[in-house]
Design a protein around this motif. Structure first.
Motif, PDB file in Angstrom:
ATOM      1  N   ALA A  24      29.792  -0.963 -32.930  1.00  0.00           N
ATOM      2  CA  ALA A  24      31.089   0.221 -33.491  1.00  0.00           C
ATOM      3  C   ALA A  24      30.282   1.360 -32.826  1.00  0.00           C
ATOM      4  O   ALA A  24      30.931   2.605 -32.096  1.00  0.00           O
ATOM      5  N   LEU A  25      28.654   1.577 -32.465  1.00  0.00           N
ATOM      6  CA  LEU A  25      28.014   2.702 -31.957  1.00  0.00           C
ATOM      7  C   LEU A  25      27.995   3.135 -30.576  1.00  0.00           C
ATOM      8  O   LEU A  25      28.202   3.730 -30.117  1.00  0.00           O
ATOM      9  N   LEU A  26      28.231   1.528 -29.819  1.00  0.00           N
ATOM     10  CA  LEU A  26      28.751   1.615 -28.021  1.00  0.00           C
ATOM     11  C   LEU A  26      29.853   2.093 -28.022  1.00  0.00           C
ATOM     12  O   LEU A  26      30.347   2.409 -27.025  1.00  0.00           O
ATOM     13  N   LEU A  27      31.178   1.834 -28.558  1.00  0.00           N
ATOM     14  CA  LEU A  27      32.272   1.395 -28.618  1.00  0.00           C
ATOM     15  C   LEU A  27      32.405   2.771 -28.409  1.00  0.00           C
ATOM     16  O   LEU A  27      33.259   3.187 -27.061  1.00  0.00           O
ATOM     17  N   PRO A  28      32.438   4.621 -28.318  1.00  0.00           N
ATOM     18  CA  PRO A  28      32.379   5.997 -28.044  1.00  0.00           C
ATOM     19  C   PRO A  28      32.194   6.092 -26.795  1.00  0.00           C
ATOM     20  O   PRO A  28      33.038   6.339 -25.496  1.00  0.00           O
ATOM     21  N   ALA A  29      30.659   5.532 -26.186  1.00  0.00           N
ATOM     22  CA  ALA A  29      30.397   5.678 -24.933  1.00  0.00           C
ATOM     23  C   ALA A  29      31.104   4.589 -24.164  1.00  0.00           C
ATOM     24  O   ALA A  29      31.517   5.091 -22.733  1.00  0.00           O
ATOM     25  N   VAL A  30      31.287   3.385 -24.495  1.00  0.00           N
ATOM     26  CA  VAL A  30      31.968   2.579 -23.746  1.00  0.00           C
ATOM     27  C   VAL A  30      33.137   3.194 -23.574  1.00  0.00           C
ATOM     28  O   VAL A  30      33.383   2.849 -22.116  1.00  0.00           O
ATOM     29  N   ALA A  31      33.910   3.354 -24.518  1.00  0.00           N
ATOM     30  CA  ALA A  31      35.190   4.098 -24.008  1.00  0.00           C
ATOM     31  C   ALA A  31      35.588   5.384 -22.911  1.00  0.00           C
ATOM     32  O   ALA A  31      36.078   5.887 -22.218  1.00  0.00           O
ATOM     33  N   PHE A  32      34.639   6.466 -23.774  1.00  0.00           N
ATOM     34  CA  PHE A  32      34.332   7.092 -22.500  1.00  0.00           C
ATOM     35  C   PHE A  32      33.973   6.774 -21.262  1.00  0.00           C
ATOM     36  O   PHE A  32      35.585   7.228 -19.624  1.00  0.00           O
ATOM     37  N   LEU A  33      32.695   6.623 -20.514  1.00  0.00           N
ATOM     38  CA  LEU A  33      33.121   5.590 -19.384  1.00  0.00           C
ATOM     39  C   LEU A  33      33.899   4.253 -18.725  1.00  0.00           C
ATOM     40  O   LEU A  33      34.938   4.684 -17.426  1.00  0.00           O
ATOM     41  N   THR A  34      35.019   4.069 -19.578  1.00  0.00           N
ATOM     42  CA  THR A  34      36.187   3.200 -19.140  1.00  0.00           C
ATOM     43  C   THR A  34      36.932   3.995 -18.561  1.00  0.00           C
ATOM     44  O   THR A  34      37.875   4.196 -17.188  1.00  0.00           O
ATOM     45  N   ALA A  35      37.343   5.075 -19.395  1.00  0.00           N
ATOM     46  CA  ALA A  35      38.492   6.127 -19.074  1.00  0.00           C
ATOM     47  C   ALA A  35      38.160   7.613 -17.956  1.00  0.00           C
ATOM     48  O   ALA A  35      39.214   6.940 -16.940  1.00  0.00           O
ATOM     49  N   PHE A  36      36.656   7.632 -18.034  1.00  0.00           N
ATOM     50  CA  PHE A  36      36.803   8.411 -16.953  1.00  0.00           C
ATOM     51  C   PHE A  36      35.867   8.223 -15.668  1.00  0.00           C
ATOM     52  O   PHE A  36      35.607   8.484 -14.287  1.00  0.00           O
ATOM     53  N   LEU A  37      35.360   6.486 -15.832  1.00  0.00           N
ATOM     54  CA  LEU A  37      35.008   6.561 -14.385  1.00  0.00           C
ATOM     55  C   LEU A  37      35.462   4.898 -13.703  1.00  0.00           C
ATOM     56  O   LEU A  37      34.677   4.552 -12.593  1.00  0.00           O
ATOM     57  N   VAL A  38      35.195   4.179 -14.739  1.00  0.00           N
ATOM     58  CA  VAL A  38      35.895   2.821 -14.426  1.00  0.00           C
ATOM     59  C   VAL A  38      36.598   2.615 -13.806  1.00  0.00           C
ATOM     60  O   VAL A  38      37.191   2.276 -13.221  1.00  0.00           O
ATOM     61  N   LEU A  39      38.058   2.946 -14.527  1.00  0.00           N
ATOM     62  CA  LEU A  39      38.974   3.519 -14.047  1.00  0.00           C
ATOM     63  C   LEU A  39      39.705   4.103 -13.027  1.00  0.00           C
ATOM     64  O   LEU A  39      40.318   3.608 -12.208  1.00  0.00           O
ATOM     65  N   PRO A  40      38.921   5.078 -12.907  1.00  0.00           N
ATOM     66  CA  PRO A  40      39.249   5.867 -11.378  1.00  0.00           C
ATOM     67  C   PRO A  40      38.825   5.198 -10.225  1.00  0.00           C
ATOM     68  O   PRO A  40      38.999   5.062  -9.230  1.00  0.00           O
ATOM     69  N   SER A  41      37.312   5.163 -10.544  1.00  0.00           N
ATOM     70  CA  SER A  41      36.833   3.592  -9.462  1.00  0.00           C
ATOM     71  C   SER A  41      37.601   2.710  -9.143  1.00  0.00           C
ATOM     72  O   SER A  41      38.171   2.535  -7.757  1.00  0.00           O
ATOM     73  N   LEU A  42      38.174   1.769  -9.973  1.00  0.00           N
ATOM     74  CA  LEU A  42      39.387   0.708  -9.624  1.00  0.00           C
ATOM     75  C   LEU A  42      40.778   1.456  -9.201  1.00  0.00           C
ATOM     76  O   LEU A  42      40.804   0.679  -7.953  1.00  0.00           O
ATOM     77  N   VAL A  43      40.855   2.205  -9.439  1.00  0.00           N
ATOM     78  CA  VAL A  43      42.169   3.034  -8.716  1.00  0.00           C
ATOM     79  C   VAL A  43      41.723   3.183  -7.284  1.00  0.00           C
ATOM     80  O   VAL A  43      42.488   3.415  -6.519  1.00  0.00           O
ATOM     81  N   LEU A  44      40.370   4.315  -7.145  1.00  0.00           N
ATOM     82  CA  LEU A  44      39.519   4.045  -5.371  1.00  0.00           C
ATOM     83  C   LEU A  44      39.674   3.186  -5.230  1.00  0.00           C
ATOM     84  O   LEU A  44      40.352   3.429  -3.504  1.00  0.00           O
ATOM     85  N   LEU A  45      39.284   1.932  -5.328  1.00  0.00           N
ATOM     86  CA  LEU A  45      39.300   0.940  -4.904  1.00  0.00           C
ATOM     87  C   LEU A  45      40.351  -0.258  -4.277  1.00  0.00           C
ATOM     88  O   LEU A  45      40.703   0.058  -3.255  1.00  0.00           O
ATOM     89  N   ALA A  46      41.252   0.679  -5.204  1.00  0.00           N
ATOM     90  CA  ALA A  46      42.915  -0.455  -4.716  1.00  0.00           C
ATOM     91  C   ALA A  46      43.385   0.466  -3.907  1.00  0.00           C
ATOM     92  O   ALA A  46      44.099   0.026  -2.811  1.00  0.00           O
ATOM     93  N   TYR A  47      43.169   2.241  -3.994  1.00  0.00           N
ATOM     94  CA  TYR A  47      43.821   2.309  -2.905  1.00  0.00           C
ATOM     95  C   TYR A  47      42.915   2.549  -1.423  1.00  0.00           C
ATOM     96  O   TYR A  47      43.868   2.274  -0.524  1.00  0.00           O
ATOM     97  N   SER A  48      42.173   1.666  -1.271  1.00  0.00           N
ATOM     98  CA  SER A  48      41.137   1.695   0.046  1.00  0.00           C
ATOM     99  C   SER A  48      42.286   0.562   0.493  1.00  0.00           C
ATOM    100  O   SER A  48      42.200   0.069   1.818  1.00  0.00           O
ATOM    101  N   PHE A  49      42.936  -0.722  -0.257  1.00  0.00           N
ATOM    102  CA  PHE A  49      43.475  -1.310   0.597  1.00  0.00           C
ATOM    103  C   PHE A  49      45.209  -1.042   0.550  1.00  0.00           C
ATOM    104  O   PHE A  49      45.852  -2.106   1.394  1.00  0.00           O
ATOM    105  N   MET A  50      45.352  -0.270   0.395  1.00  0.00           N
ATOM    106  CA  MET A  50      47.343  -0.055  -0.120  1.00  0.00           C
ATOM    107  C   MET A  50      46.952   1.063   1.670  1.00  0.00           C
ATOM    108  O   MET A  50      46.586   1.373   2.528  1.00  0.00           O
ATOM    109  N   THR A  51      48.454   0.757   1.938  1.00  0.00           N
ATOM    110  CA  THR A  51      49.603   2.102   2.865  1.00  0.00           C
ATOM    111  C   THR A  51      50.009   2.824   2.022  1.00  0.00           C
ATOM    112  O   THR A  51      50.927   2.836   1.414  1.00  0.00           O
ATOM    113  N   PRO A  52      49.594   4.032   2.821  1.00  0.00           N
ATOM    114  CA  PRO A  52      50.238   4.930   2.367  1.00  0.00           C
ATOM    115  C   PRO A  52      52.269   5.406   2.667  1.00  0.00           C
ATOM    116  O   PRO A  52      52.118   4.896   3.528  1.00  0.00           O
TER     117      PRO A  52
END
Length: 307
Positions: A24-52
């Motif tokens: 419960a104490l880690l949940l806010p930090a994990v949610a913040f990192l997931t929303a603003f670090l992990v998900l954008p990184s995954l999107v950028l990773l996906a873009y590297s394989f996609m075609t404009p």
């Protein structure tokens, strides 16, 4: 009157399990990192394989051409090698300069140590942009540069030092920017070393350099590893310093990433560059930690045999 005895365990308030509280104490930090670090990184990773796409978005088919271009074309290879070279030289230079400062902070006179700490930490209070402007003025290639102006004022008008817009300028400025991040971890490791160990080595005939090389330096490996990892990663990801004082000959992966994203609008190549930058930092940090662990294990094994 009948007296009813209640077991002690029944009167106790049930405790919440520690893993539940920790989660419960880690949940806010994990949610913040997931929303603003992990998900954008995954999107950028996906873009590297996609075609404009024609509409400006990214889509299918998937491909690896961006990675192939990045790793095979000479222009991109030069930028990657330059980034590795600048980050490596900066890390080594900061380590060499950091040890004397860290020794003074950890084992020097208390008043002088506090003064050195203030001088080391003070640059962190100034924006990187401001510090880079300062180096731009100091390293100017003409007489407006502070160094060349000083040489001319001393009568050495025939000597013009051209440092600005070069790898050397980027390294000098990077060492100044990231030196505190190397000094503080090493000073922390030095502070945990008992000074009597070094004194005993000196009494047994070791020179000052010998005591440092055989005792102090190995015992500070954890702090050195932390400093090397931080400085290498931040230098390899630098953007402002190489953009302002590196020019074309000092451009690094961060500048190439910005160019692909905002000028060329090639999000696939930009994603590939970002992924390569992350892989470089992760690989180097893992290698440093592995070397330190092997060294520490070897030292512990040697101490066990001596006992």
């Amino acid at each position: 009157m009948t007296v009813v005895t209640v077991p002690y365990e029944a009167t106790r308030t049930p405790r919440v399990k520690r893993p539940v509280v920790g989660g419960a104490l880690l949940l806010p930090a994990v949610a913040f990192l997931t929303a603003f670090l992990v998900l954008p990184s995954l999107v950028l990773l996906a873009y590297s394989f996609m075609t404009p796409q024609t509409g400006g978005g990214m889509g299918f088919p998937l491909h690896l051409s961006s990675y192939a271009r990045l790793l095979t074309e000479p222009t991109y290879q030069q930028v990657i090698l330059r980034t590795l070279r600048i980050a490596l030289i900066t890390s080594v230079a900061t380590a060499v300069l950091a040890y004397p400062l860290a020794i003074v902070i950890a084992h020097g006179n208390p008043k002088f140590s506090r003064l050195v700490i203030v001088l080391v930490v003070m640059p962190l209070l100034v924006s990187v942009l401001v510090r880079t402007y300062g180096w731009q003025i100091l390293l100017g290639n003409n007489r407006t540069g502070a160094i060349n102006w000083l040489l001319a004022d001393m009568g050495l008008k025939s000597i013009v030092i051209k440092l600005l817009y070069s790898e050397t300028a980027v390294i000098i400025a990077s060492v100044h920017v990231f030196l505190p991040l190397m000094v503080l971890p090493i000073a922390g490791s030095l502070a945990r070393i008992d000074p009597s160990i070094t004194q005993a080595a000196r009494m047994l005939g070791a020179s000052s350099w010998g005591a440092f090389r055989l005792i102090t330096f190995p015992l500070t490996f954890p702090g050195l590893a932390a400093g090397l990892g931080i400085v290498f990663s931040l230098t390899a990801a630098s953007y402002i310093t190489p953009a302002m004082i590196g020019g074309r000959t000092g451009a690094m992966l961060g500048n190439l990433l910005e160019q692909q994203m905002t000028t060329v609008y090639d999000w696939s190549m930009g994603g590939a560059i970002a992924v390569v930058m992350v892989l470089i930092s992760v690989t180097v940090n893992l290698a440093i930690n592995r070397l330190v662990d092997r060294r520490v294990n070897a030292m512990n094994a040697g101490n066990g045999r001596n006992k």
